[in-house]
Design a protein around this motif. Structure first.
Motif, PDB file in Angstrom:
ATOM      1  N   SER A 156      34.163 -18.466  -8.821  1.00  0.00           N
ATOM      2  CA  SER A 156      34.790 -17.496  -7.915  1.00  0.00           C
ATOM      3  C   SER A 156      33.887 -16.334  -7.545  1.00  0.00           C
ATOM      4  O   SER A 156      34.253 -15.515  -6.705  1.00  0.00           O
ATOM      5  N   HIS A 157      32.735 -16.231  -8.175  1.00  0.00           N
ATOM      6  CA  HIS A 157      31.840 -15.106  -7.885  1.00  0.00           C
ATOM      7  C   HIS A 157      30.415 -15.495  -8.267  1.00  0.00           C
ATOM      8  O   HIS A 157      30.175 -16.547  -8.861  1.00  0.00           O
ATOM      9  N   CYS A 158      29.487 -14.620  -7.936  1.00  0.00           N
ATOM     10  CA  CYS A 158      28.075 -14.875  -8.212  1.00  0.00           C
ATOM     11  C   CYS A 158      27.688 -14.247  -9.551  1.00  0.00           C
ATOM     12  O   CYS A 158      27.811 -13.027  -9.719  1.00  0.00           O
ATOM     13  N   PRO A 159      27.202 -15.021 -10.524  1.00  0.00           N
ATOM     14  CA  PRO A 159      26.828 -14.444 -11.816  1.00  0.00           C
ATOM     15  C   PRO A 159      25.584 -13.568 -11.747  1.00  0.00           C
ATOM     16  O   PRO A 159      25.353 -12.748 -12.633  1.00  0.00           O
ATOM     17  N   MET A 160      24.780 -13.727 -10.705  1.00  0.00           N
ATOM     18  CA  MET A 160      23.596 -12.868 -10.562  1.00  0.00           C
ATOM     19  C   MET A 160      23.977 -11.501 -10.002  1.00  0.00           C
ATOM     20  O   MET A 160      23.418 -10.479 -10.407  1.00  0.00           O
ATOM     21  N   CYS A 161      24.939 -11.463  -9.093  1.00  0.00           N
ATOM     22  CA  CYS A 161      25.411 -10.174  -8.577  1.00  0.00           C
ATOM     23  C   CYS A 161      26.156  -9.391  -9.657  1.00  0.00           C
ATOM     24  O   CYS A 161      26.106  -8.159  -9.678  1.00  0.00           O
ATOM     25  N   SER A 162      26.842 -10.101 -10.545  1.00  0.00           N
ATOM     26  CA  SER A 162      27.570  -9.426 -11.627  1.00  0.00           C
ATOM     27  C   SER A 162      26.703  -9.246 -12.874  1.00  0.00           C
ATOM     28  O   SER A 162      27.182  -8.716 -13.882  1.00  0.00           O
ATOM     29  N   LEU A 163      25.438  -9.699 -12.812  1.00  0.00           N
ATOM     30  CA  LEU A 163      24.491  -9.602 -13.930  1.00  0.00           C
ATOM     31  C   LEU A 163      25.018 -10.288 -15.191  1.00  0.00           C
ATOM     32  O   LEU A 163      24.700  -9.893 -16.305  1.00  0.00           O
ATOM     33  N   GLU A 164      25.822 -11.328 -15.000  1.00  0.00           N
ATOM     34  CA  GLU A 164      26.242 -12.170 -16.117  1.00  0.00           C
ATOM     35  C   GLU A 164      25.254 -13.304 -16.358  1.00  0.00           C
ATOM     36  O   GLU A 164      25.380 -14.039 -17.332  1.00  0.00           O
ATOM     37  N   CYS A 165      24.295 -13.435 -15.473  1.00  0.00           N
ATOM     38  CA  CYS A 165      23.228 -14.416 -15.648  1.00  0.00           C
ATOM     39  C   CYS A 165      22.400 -14.025 -16.870  1.00  0.00           C
ATOM     40  O   CYS A 165      22.145 -12.844 -17.120  1.00  0.00           O
ATOM     41  N   THR A 166      21.967 -15.011 -17.641  1.00  0.00           N
ATOM     42  CA  THR A 166      21.269 -14.749 -18.903  1.00  0.00           C
ATOM     43  C   THR A 166      19.751 -14.757 -18.759  1.00  0.00           C
ATOM     44  O   THR A 166      19.050 -14.689 -19.776  1.00  0.00           O
ATOM     45  N   CYS A 167      19.221 -14.803 -17.550  1.00  0.00           N
ATOM     46  CA  CYS A 167      17.767 -14.805 -17.394  1.00  0.00           C
ATOM     47  C   CYS A 167      17.211 -13.415 -17.707  1.00  0.00           C
ATOM     48  O   CYS A 167      17.938 -12.418 -17.713  1.00  0.00           O
ATOM     49  N   ASN A 168      15.909 -13.337 -17.964  1.00  0.00           N
ATOM     50  CA  ASN A 168      15.278 -12.073 -18.333  1.00  0.00           C
ATOM     51  C   ASN A 168      15.397 -11.029 -17.235  1.00  0.00           C
ATOM     52  O   ASN A 168      15.605  -9.839 -17.500  1.00  0.00           O
ATOM     53  N   GLN A 169      15.255 -11.457 -15.977  1.00  0.00           N
ATOM     54  CA  GLN A 169      15.312 -10.517 -14.869  1.00  0.00           C
ATOM     55  C   GLN A 169      16.689  -9.845 -14.776  1.00  0.00           C
ATOM     56  O   GLN A 169      16.781  -8.613 -14.658  1.00  0.00           O
ATOM     57  N   CYS A 170      17.742 -10.628 -14.846  1.00  0.00           N
ATOM     58  CA  CYS A 170      19.096 -10.064 -14.742  1.00  0.00           C
ATOM     59  C   CYS A 170      19.442  -9.221 -15.967  1.00  0.00           C
ATOM     60  O   CYS A 170      20.078  -8.172 -15.842  1.00  0.00           O
ATOM     61  N   GLN A 171      19.020  -9.657 -17.150  1.00  0.00           N
ATOM     62  CA  GLN A 171      19.328  -8.897 -18.352  1.00  0.00           C
ATOM     63  C   GLN A 171      18.561  -7.574 -18.397  1.00  0.00           C
ATOM     64  O   GLN A 171      19.046  -6.583 -18.935  1.00  0.00           O
ATOM     65  N   THR A 172      17.369  -7.540 -17.825  1.00  0.00           N
ATOM     66  CA  THR A 172      16.624  -6.276 -17.740  1.00  0.00           C
ATOM     67  C   THR A 172      17.335  -5.295 -16.821  1.00  0.00           C
ATOM     68  O   THR A 172      17.452  -4.098 -17.119  1.00  0.00           O
ATOM     69  N   LYS A 173      17.835  -5.793 -15.680  1.00  0.00           N
ATOM     70  CA  LYS A 173      18.606  -4.930 -14.782  1.00  0.00           C
ATOM     71  C   LYS A 173      19.859  -4.405 -15.478  1.00  0.00           C
ATOM     72  O   LYS A 173      20.218  -3.230 -15.325  1.00  0.00           O
ATOM     73  N   LEU A 174      20.508  -5.293 -16.245  1.00  0.00           N
ATOM     74  CA  LEU A 174      21.722  -4.879 -16.945  1.00  0.00           C
ATOM     75  C   LEU A 174      21.411  -3.803 -17.980  1.00  0.00           C
ATOM     76  O   LEU A 174      22.156  -2.812 -18.095  1.00  0.00           O
ATOM     77  N   ARG A 175      20.329  -3.960 -18.730  1.00  0.00           N
ATOM     78  CA  ARG A 175      19.959  -2.944 -19.712  1.00  0.00           C
ATOM     79  C   ARG A 175      19.678  -1.599 -19.043  1.00  0.00           C
ATOM     80  O   ARG A 175      20.010  -0.541 -19.586  1.00  0.00           O
ATOM     81  N   THR A 176      19.073  -1.635 -17.862  1.00  0.00           N
ATOM     82  CA  THR A 176      18.798  -0.395 -17.143  1.00  0.00           C
ATOM     83  C   THR A 176      20.094   0.315 -16.768  1.00  0.00           C
ATOM     84  O   THR A 176      20.236   1.530 -16.970  1.00  0.00           O
ATOM     85  N   ILE A 177      21.060  -0.432 -16.226  1.00  0.00           N
ATOM     86  CA  ILE A 177      22.329   0.166 -15.804  1.00  0.00           C
ATOM     87  C   ILE A 177      23.101   0.679 -17.011  1.00  0.00           C
ATOM     88  O   ILE A 177      23.665   1.784 -16.986  1.00  0.00           O
ATOM     89  N   VAL A 178      23.139  -0.103 -18.092  1.00  0.00           N
ATOM     90  CA  VAL A 178      23.858   0.328 -19.288  1.00  0.00           C
ATOM     91  C   VAL A 178      23.206   1.577 -19.875  1.00  0.00           C
ATOM     92  O   VAL A 178      23.888   2.519 -20.294  1.00  0.00           O
ATOM     93  N   GLY A 179      21.886   1.625 -19.893  1.00  0.00           N
ATOM     94  CA  GLY A 179      21.202   2.806 -20.404  1.00  0.00           C
ATOM     95  C   GLY A 179      21.526   4.050 -19.607  1.00  0.00           C
ATOM     96  O   GLY A 179      21.774   5.128 -20.167  1.00  0.00           O
TER      97      GLY A 179
END
Length: 202
Positions: A87-110
């Protein structure tokens, strides 16, 4: 007051950020009528290889595509099942487990952690109090993240790309001292030995 452990601060903010991004991605796909589609001969977001078939996720971003293999591995879905289930894009929601998406997620959470601690500390200071325990926890967590730069290969690469400055948390880490630009001293060759005396006559 008892300070909240650093790990719990991060986990709580990460859970809130992921939930918000998930809701936004689902709402965007629903409001714009985006649906997953079968894509042929496209580059997979995970393995970075051109694959013959896979799923292009419901979003306007080009390249948000999983090949058939990683669709099965990460979602447990075939291409036909994914058309009905996603129903949605896992890369736009940063639920993707690749290094690139997880780095973006860590930045936003920080940034979320720092903003929350800053707001709490400002409110505390206006009331004449000291720094909140949460602010101390965040400061310790920042120090842990700075130490992690030398332990995480992906952050090491980013560290080198930015000339020794990593901005993982939005506040920025201090830049490494650059080597001196003065020219190296000129090294002269050693002097030649004195000539040998002529041989004595017989």
């Amino acid at each position: 007051l008892i300070a909240e452990p650093v790990d719990e601060v991060y986990v709580r903010h990460k859970r809130e950020v992921v939930q918000q991004l998930h809701n936004e991605a689902v709402a965007a796909a629903k409001n714009n009528g985006w649906v997953p589609t079968v894509a042929m001969d496209a580059n997979c977001h995970i393995c970075h290889y051109r694959r013959p078939i896979g799923i292009s996720f419901p979003c306007p971003c080009i390249g948000h595509f999983y090949c058939e293999k990683h669709l099965e591995h990460l979602f447990g879905l075939s291409v036909d099942d994914a058309l009905l289930s996603i129903s949605h894009c896992p890369m736009c929601s940063l639920e993707c487990t690749c290094n690139q998406c997880q780095t973006k997620l860590r930045t936003i959470v920080g940034k979320s952690v720092l903003a929350s601690a800053t707001a709490a500390n400002d409110a505390r200071k206006k009331c004449g109090g000291d720094e909140t325990p949460g602010g101390a926890a965040v400061r310790d967590w920042r120090d842990d993240c700075a130490d992690a730069v030398n332990r995480t290969p992906l952050l090491k690469r980013k560290h080198k790309m930015n000339g020794g400055c990593v901005d993982v948390l939005g506040g920025g880490f201090k830049k490494k001292a650059t080597p001196s630009t003065q020219p190296a001293p000129l090294l002269l060759p050693p002097p030649l030995p004195p000539p040998l005396p002529p041989p004595l006559p017989p």
